[in-house]
Design a protein around this motif. Structure first.
Motif, PDB file in Angstrom:
ATOM      1  N   LEU A   1       7.718   1.554  -3.483  1.00  0.00           N
ATOM      2  CA  LEU A   1       6.306   1.666  -3.398  1.00  0.00           C
ATOM      3  C   LEU A   1       6.169   0.867  -5.111  1.00  0.00           C
ATOM      4  O   LEU A   1       6.606   0.568  -5.600  1.00  0.00           O
ATOM      5  CB  LEU A   1       6.287   2.968  -3.473  1.00  0.00           C
ATOM      6  N   ASN A   5       0.626   3.299  -5.077  1.00  0.00           N
ATOM      7  CA  ASN A   5       0.283   4.173  -3.717  1.00  0.00           C
ATOM      8  C   ASN A   5       0.077   2.853  -2.694  1.00  0.00           C
ATOM      9  O   ASN A   5      -0.792   3.125  -1.510  1.00  0.00           O
ATOM     10  CB  ASN A   5      -0.899   4.555  -3.725  1.00  0.00           C
ATOM     11  N   ILE A   6       1.066   2.096  -2.427  1.00  0.00           N
ATOM     12  CA  ILE A   6       1.420   0.594  -1.681  1.00  0.00           C
ATOM     13  C   ILE A   6       2.446   0.875  -1.155  1.00  0.00           C
ATOM     14  O   ILE A   6       4.030   0.783  -1.988  1.00  0.00           O
ATOM     15  CB  ILE A   6       0.597  -0.209  -2.388  1.00  0.00           C
ATOM     16  N   LEU A   7       3.284   0.862   0.282  1.00  0.00           N
ATOM     17  CA  LEU A   7       4.701   0.661   0.488  1.00  0.00           C
ATOM     18  C   LEU A   7       5.025  -0.775   1.036  1.00  0.00           C
ATOM     19  O   LEU A   7       3.843  -1.189   2.441  1.00  0.00           O
ATOM     20  CB  LEU A   7       4.926   2.004   1.498  1.00  0.00           C
ATOM     21  N   ALA A  50       8.052   7.435   0.822  1.00  0.00           N
ATOM     22  CA  ALA A  50       6.775   7.135   0.487  1.00  0.00           C
ATOM     23  C   ALA A  50       4.875   8.224   0.275  1.00  0.00           C
ATOM     24  O   ALA A  50       4.130   7.807  -1.092  1.00  0.00           O
ATOM     25  CB  ALA A  50       6.204   5.544   0.725  1.00  0.00           C
ATOM     26  N   LYS A  51       4.891   8.644   1.118  1.00  0.00           N
ATOM     27  CA  LYS A  51       3.437   8.718   1.281  1.00  0.00           C
ATOM     28  C   LYS A  51       3.472  10.903   0.277  1.00  0.00           C
ATOM     29  O   LYS A  51       3.096  10.823  -0.239  1.00  0.00           O
ATOM     30  CB  LYS A  51       3.048   9.990   2.550  1.00  0.00           C
ATOM     31  N   ALA A  65       1.144   7.036  -1.281  1.00  0.00           N
ATOM     32  CA  ALA A  65       1.543   6.191  -0.882  1.00  0.00           C
ATOM     33  C   ALA A  65       0.271   5.875  -0.287  1.00  0.00           C
ATOM     34  O   ALA A  65       0.199   7.129   0.865  1.00  0.00           O
ATOM     35  CB  ALA A  65       2.612   5.407  -0.100  1.00  0.00           C
ATOM     36  N   ALA A  90       0.693   1.212   4.023  1.00  0.00           N
ATOM     37  CA  ALA A  90       1.924  -0.405   4.138  1.00  0.00           C
ATOM     38  C   ALA A  90       1.915  -1.073   4.683  1.00  0.00           C
ATOM     39  O   ALA A  90       0.903  -1.392   5.273  1.00  0.00           O
ATOM     40  CB  ALA A  90       3.091   1.058   4.884  1.00  0.00           C
TER      41      ALA A  90
END
Length: 118
Positions: free
Chosen positions: A37, A41-43, A71-72, A76, A79
């Motif tokens: 991550l 907020n980006i996987l 991740a959520k 996140a 993705a």
């Protein structure tokens, strides 16, 4: 350095959180995922692999879902990943990933870039 430059331009708490898992049988790794991550907020999924004899047993699906959920839970919203046509270009669309780019590289092969809103 690059990380300090990024911190100045993209306000976030965590530049990178590793999300890596493996599945072992008899002390041998038979499946694994390496992802992280970033920017809070980006996987990014770098690798997802299942040994050939263990495919079609939902191990890849399990690892993908596990990483997406973690991740959520960490915030996140998106993705992304890339894969070659001979790897998993048909796997990811089954789980909601959408191709947003394709490169012809190396010659004779296609490299797909996928994204998914989480």
């Amino acid at each position: 350095d690059l990380i300090e430059f990024n911190k100045k331009n993209v306000p976030c708490k965590n530049m990178k959180i590793d999300l890596n898992y493996s599945i072992k049988q008899d002390r041998k790794t038979i499946a694994g995922i390496e992802s992280w991550l970033y920017f809070d907020n980006i996987l990014h999924i770098a690798f997802l692999f299942v040994e050939e004899e263990y495919r079609q047993k939902d191990l890849g699906s399990y690892l993908l879902a596990k990483v997406e959920q973690e991740a959520k839970d960490l915030g996140a919203k998106l993705a992304h990943l890339d894969t070659f046509d001979f790897q998993a270009s048909k796997f990811y669309p089954k789980y909601g990933y959408e191709a947003f780019g394709i490169l012809d590289c190396p010659a004779g092969f296609k490299r797909y870039y996928f994204k998914k809103e989480l």
